[in-house]
Design a protein around this motif. Structure first.
Motif, short mmCIF file in Angstrom:
data_model
loop_
_atom_site.label_atom_id
_atom_site.label_comp_id
_atom_site.label_asym_id
_atom_site.label_seq_id
_atom_site.Cartn_x
_atom_site.Cartn_y
_atom_site.Cartn_z
N LEU A 174 -60.57 19.32 -0.71
CA LEU A 174 -59.54 19.72 0.23
C LEU A 174 -59.86 19.23 1.65
O LEU A 174 -58.97 18.78 2.38
N ALA A 175 -61.11 19.30 2.02
CA ALA A 175 -61.51 18.84 3.35
C ALA A 175 -61.20 17.35 3.53
O ALA A 175 -60.78 16.92 4.61
N VAL A 176 -61.39 16.57 2.48
CA VAL A 176 -61.09 15.14 2.56
C VAL A 176 -59.60 14.92 2.80
O VAL A 176 -59.20 14.11 3.65
N VAL A 177 -58.76 15.65 2.07
CA VAL A 177 -57.32 15.53 2.21
C VAL A 177 -56.88 15.94 3.62
O VAL A 177 -56.07 15.26 4.26
N VAL A 178 -57.42 17.04 4.11
CA VAL A 178 -57.03 17.54 5.43
C VAL A 178 -57.45 16.58 6.53
O VAL A 178 -56.69 16.32 7.47
N ASP A 179 -58.65 16.05 6.43
CA ASP A 179 -59.10 15.13 7.48
C ASP A 179 -58.30 13.83 7.47
O ASP A 179 -58.17 13.16 8.50
N ARG A 180 -57.74 13.48 6.32
CA ARG A 180 -56.93 12.27 6.23
C ARG A 180 -55.48 12.51 6.68
O ARG A 180 -54.86 11.66 7.31
N SER A 181 -54.94 13.70 6.37
CA SER A 181 -53.52 13.93 6.67
C SER A 181 -53.27 15.39 7.00
O SER A 181 -52.62 16.11 6.22
N ARG A 235 -62.71 25.00 10.75
CA ARG A 235 -62.66 25.11 9.30
C ARG A 235 -61.27 24.73 8.81
O ARG A 235 -60.31 24.74 9.57
N VAL A 236 -61.16 24.42 7.53
CA VAL A 236 -59.84 24.17 6.95
C VAL A 236 -59.10 25.51 6.86
O VAL A 236 -59.63 26.49 6.34
N VAL A 237 -57.87 25.54 7.39
CA VAL A 237 -57.04 26.75 7.32
C VAL A 237 -55.71 26.39 6.66
O VAL A 237 -55.30 25.23 6.62
N PHE A 238 -55.03 27.41 6.15
CA PHE A 238 -53.74 27.19 5.49
C PHE A 238 -52.71 26.69 6.48
O PHE A 238 -51.86 25.86 6.16
N GLY A 239 -52.74 27.23 7.69
CA GLY A 239 -51.97 26.66 8.78
C GLY A 239 -50.61 27.27 9.04
O GLY A 239 -50.14 27.27 10.17
N VAL A 255 -49.20 33.73 -4.80
CA VAL A 255 -48.79 32.33 -4.74
C VAL A 255 -48.48 32.02 -3.28
O VAL A 255 -47.83 32.81 -2.60
N PHE A 256 -48.95 30.87 -2.82
CA PHE A 256 -48.81 30.50 -1.41
C PHE A 256 -47.87 29.30 -1.28
O PHE A 256 -48.08 28.27 -1.92
N ILE A 257 -46.84 29.45 -0.44
CA ILE A 257 -45.87 28.37 -0.27
C ILE A 257 -45.93 27.80 1.14
O ILE A 257 -46.49 28.42 2.05
N ASP A 258 -45.37 26.61 1.30
CA ASP A 258 -45.23 25.95 2.62
C ASP A 258 -46.56 25.82 3.38
O ASP A 258 -46.70 26.30 4.51
N PRO A 259 -47.54 25.14 2.81
CA PRO A 259 -48.81 24.98 3.53
C PRO A 259 -48.68 24.02 4.70
O PRO A 259 -47.81 23.15 4.74
N GLY A 260 -49.58 24.18 5.64
CA GLY A 260 -49.69 23.24 6.78
C GLY A 260 -51.15 23.07 7.09
O GLY A 260 -51.62 23.42 8.19
N LEU A 261 -51.91 22.55 6.14
CA LEU A 261 -53.37 22.50 6.25
C LEU A 261 -53.82 21.72 7.48
O LEU A 261 -53.25 20.68 7.83
N MET A 262 -54.85 22.23 8.12
CA MET A 262 -55.46 21.59 9.29
C MET A 262 -56.83 22.20 9.50
O MET A 262 -57.23 23.12 8.78
#
Length: 393
Positions: A174-181, A235-239, A255-262
């Protein structure tokens, strides 16, 4: 006919109307379904009121889905006020925007897939095409609905959501995905500092009926935010962790909807939950004992969440969280109050607008506690007192 051409030219440079934007978004949904499911029968359903994106129910061969369209990655109000140009300009820029892999909903689709891999329960992505994201509906009641029905469960549902997120958000992939986008557009502090900058901020506040009071609130919160954030700060947060974005099906796992990871301080997720739960108390005031039960539940959750911290760390955490709480409330109440006429608001947003005086009074009376020379615990208690009084007005 004399004047017809000039009339058309005048219409072209005006900001788009809500009906025009909705019709355009619906056409984008139809085009995307034709591309994804070329032989399927498709029926567009109800539009879900939103101030951020166009969200609409759609049925594809009997399969119920939600379709989301984001215009240029900004709020619908920004588009409708003409801040992104006239309608031909918006459409031309939108074509280029959705073709980019960095488009907001392309990133959201990636976040949903990454969270699923990390073990978090999220809506299934049915497809993404031409800037339109299709997801499957999720059964169950939202956290906000559960808390409203049973205030005594507040701490339990907060603990449950935090536990699920804590495990998933530490996943290495997840950290890789967040740091990329990442999706910094949904950051509380980023939104606040962008909206209330020194150039356009006063103009924006003047669009609301409570601009004078909110100007002082913004000034104090900017000062409070300059206090150094506690560690760990990245840290990575749901956002975008709102109570309506946490659904509890019958089997108990949320269940978690509409994420905005950062990346942000982990208390940012808690701050948005607290902000929206308290805003719900003020917008739709329950009996006083219910308000107290929700606020006590929030406090119990925060006590448990910070139990591992030293006294100094806990004080810094509480101060930062409370600052973000009031910043988020300021963000959303001004968003609702500044919406152009004709844009449908959800029942929740309509209730907030109707009670905006009480909300702004709470912000005005609570924000000084964050800049005064007092302990963070006392400042937090002062914010809770003002929240309870606002709900009682």
């Amino acid at each position: 006919m004399p004047g017809s051409a000039s009339t058309r030219d005048l219409d072209a440079v005006r900001p788009p109307s809500p009906d025009l934007v909705a019709a355009y978004a619906a056409q984008q949904i139809e085009d995307a379904t034709d591309s994804l499911w070329p032989t399927a029968s498709v029926r567009l359903g109800h539009i879900i009121p939103s101030v951020t994106s166009h969200v609409q129910q759609v049925t594809v061969e009997g399969r119920e889905l939600y379709a989301k369209v984001s215009l240029l990655g900004v709020s619908l109000g920004t588009i409708l006020r003409g801040s992104c140009g006239d309608w031909p300009t918006v459409k031309a820029n939108q074509d280029a925007y959705v073709a980019s892999p960095s488009a907001l909903l392309a990133r959201e689709a990636g976040h949903l897939s990454a969270l699923d891999e990390a073990g978090l329960r999220v809506p299934a992505v049915a497809g993404y095409r031409h800037g339109v994201l299709f997801t499957e509906p999720v059964p169950g009641r939202t956290m906000g609905e559960l808390v409203a029905a049973d205030p005594d469960c507040t701490a339990d549902v907060l603990h449950l959501a935090a536990g699920e997120l804590d495990t998933a958000l530490r996943h290495r992939r997840l950290a890789v995905v967040v740091d990329r986008s990442p999706i910094p557009e949904r950051s509380i502090s980023g939104t606040f500092l962008r909206k209330f900058n020194g150039i356009s901020g006063p103009t924006y506040l003047a669009m609301t009926p409570h601009g004078g009071v909110l100007h002082g609130v913004v000034t104090r919160l900017r000062r409070a935010y300059r206090t150094p954030a506690p560690e760990p700060a990245r840290r990575v947060v749901f956002g975008d962790l709102k109570p309506e974005h946490v659904l509890l099906p019958h089997d108990g796992r949320p269940v978690f909807i509409d994420p905005g990871l950062m990346r942000a301080h982990p208390c940012a997720d808690t701050a948005k939950l607290v902000s929206r739960l308290v805003l719900g108390l003020i917008a739709c005031p329950p009996p006083p004992q219910h308000t107290r039960a929700v606020l006590d539940g929030i406090t119990a959750h925060l006590t448990a969440a910070t139990a591992h911290l030293s006294a100094g760390e806990r004080a810094a955490w509480l101060h930062h969280m409370a600052t973000l709480w009031l910043m988020d409330t300021t963000n959303i109440v001004t968003t609702y109050l500044s919406q152009p006429p004709g844009l449908p608001l959800s029942p929740y947003a309509t209730a907030v607008v109707a009670r905006a005086g009480a909300v702004c009074r709470m912000l005005d009376l609570a924000s000084p506690a964050l800049t005064a020379r007092r302990s963070s615990r006392d400042a937090w208690s002062a914010c809770l007192v003002e929240a309870a009084q606002a709900a009682a007005l």
